[in-house]
Design a protein around this motif. Structure first.
Motif, PDB file in Angstrom:
ATOM      1  N   THR A   1      -2.659  -1.044  -3.133  1.00  0.00           N
ATOM      2  CA  THR A   1      -3.579   0.289  -2.462  1.00  0.00           C
ATOM      3  C   THR A   1      -2.845   1.353  -2.715  1.00  0.00           C
ATOM      4  OG1 THR A   1      -3.716  -2.333  -1.292  1.00  0.00           O
ATOM      5  CG2 THR A   1      -4.685  -0.146  -0.308  1.00  0.00           C
TER       6      THR A   1
ATOM      7  N   LEU B   1      -3.056  -0.527   8.432  1.00  0.00           N
ATOM      8  CA  LEU B   1      -3.072  -1.995   6.399  1.00  0.00           C
ATOM      9  C   LEU B   1      -1.346  -1.921   7.284  1.00  0.00           C
ATOM     10  CD1 LEU B   1      -2.926   1.174   3.842  1.00  0.00           C
ATOM     11  CD2 LEU B   1      -4.759  -0.291   4.657  1.00  0.00           C
TER      12      LEU B   1
ATOM     13  N   ALA C   1       0.637  -1.144  -0.033  1.00  0.00           N
ATOM     14  CA  ALA C   1      -0.172  -0.323  -0.174  1.00  0.00           C
ATOM     15  C   ALA C   1       0.987   1.083  -0.211  1.00  0.00           C
ATOM     16  CB  ALA C   1      -0.945   0.227   1.118  1.00  0.00           C
TER      17      ALA C   1
END
Ligand code: NDP
Length: 253
Positions: free
Chosen positions: A87, A27, A10
């Motif tokens: 992401t 995350l 991410a």
């Protein structure tokens, strides 16, 4: 024990404070390797150390995303060093409120440069990698989350240019969602109400005082509340796309 985002990568812009910092932590906690993007390198390094101490993986990328080359380079380095990109959280933003009449034009430029242009630079550079992740990763889905605002849904006197940028973010997100959804890149906008962060610190003192009065008697959201929402979106199964989440403090009208 396996975590829900194990193996994924991410990139979070504005990871040096507030919502971005909390989101990067959330995350990473779920197993994602995270690229931390912002200008204050020392803050990013502290966060990276915290993530690594908990067994996670973080990459510090000090970049000003309003400079196209730096935004592109941040995406490039993420893929080069962490291997892929699943992401993207477009979170970096600035809110410079005040009447339009006699507003310093530089404030308008700063908001458009970061909230709109910076977000577009990162998005443009990231899309090919998100599409690749959606096609070839184990999860076969990718996520682009744009942090808009309640101000992207409701305009108010004294926040016109901030409204302009955030309405734009919401609209761009919906258009992009329609374009990419059949290819399993999910595009979502997250629209927070008042969150306790450094965001208001950039206001002129007299404007800040006025703005804070509105929220003086209410419990504002914490950055972690928004990080939670982001985590919810990215951990949905492949066939579920959360398109838009509007989150206000309970006491905010
Ligand atoms: P913060 O001020 O705490 O965070 C803003 C982040 O953006 C910082 O990490 C800052 O890092 C980064 N940033 C600023 N300029 C740049 C730049 N040129 N390049 C890269 N990064 C940059 O505020 P919040 O966490 O509250 O804000 C995050 C997002 O949430 C914003 O988009 C904001 O509009 C939105 N939002 C916030 C609400 C609130 O009440 N707090 C409500 C609704 C939406 P650095 O200075 O190190 O570059």
């Amino acid at each position: 024990m396996s975590k829900r985002l194990d193996g994924s990568v991410a990139l979070v812009t504005g990871a040096s404070s507030g919502i971005g910092e909390a989101t990067a932590l959330a995350l990473a906690h779920e197993g994602a390797a995270v690229a931390l993007v912002a200008r204050r390198r020392n803050r990013l390094e502290k966060l990276a150390a915290q993530i690594e101490a908990a067994g996670g993986r973080a990459l510090v990328l000090d970049a000003d995303v309003t400079v196209r080359e730096q935004a592109e380079d941040a995406v490039k380095r993420t893929v080069a060093e962490l291997g892929r990109l699943d992401t993207v959280i477009n979170n970096a933003g600035v809110m410079l409120l005040g009447p339009a009449l006699d507003a310093p034009i530089e404030e308008w430029e700063r908001m458009v440069d970061l909230n709109v242009q910076g977000l577009l630079y990162v998005t443009h550079a990231a899309l090919p990698h998100l599409l690749e992740a959606a096609e070839s990763s184990e999860r076969r889905v990718a996520d682009l989350i744009n942090v808009s605002s309640v101000a992207g849904r409701v305009a108010r006197s004294g926040s016109g240019v901030y409204n302009l940028t955030k309405f734009g973010v919401t609209a761009f997100s919906e258009s992009l969602r329609q374009e990419l959804t059949r290819r399993h890149v999910r595009v979502a906008s997250v629209e927070p109400g008042a969150v306790e962060t450094e965001l208001a610190d950039h206001l002129r003192p007299e404007i800040k005082e006025q703005a804070m009065k509105r929220f003086a008697d209410m419990e504002r959201l914490k950055s972690e509340d928004i990080a939670d929402a982001v985590l919810y979106i990215v951990t949905r199964p492949r066939h579920v796309a959360i398109n838009e989440l509007l989150i206000r403090p309970t006491e905010q009208e």
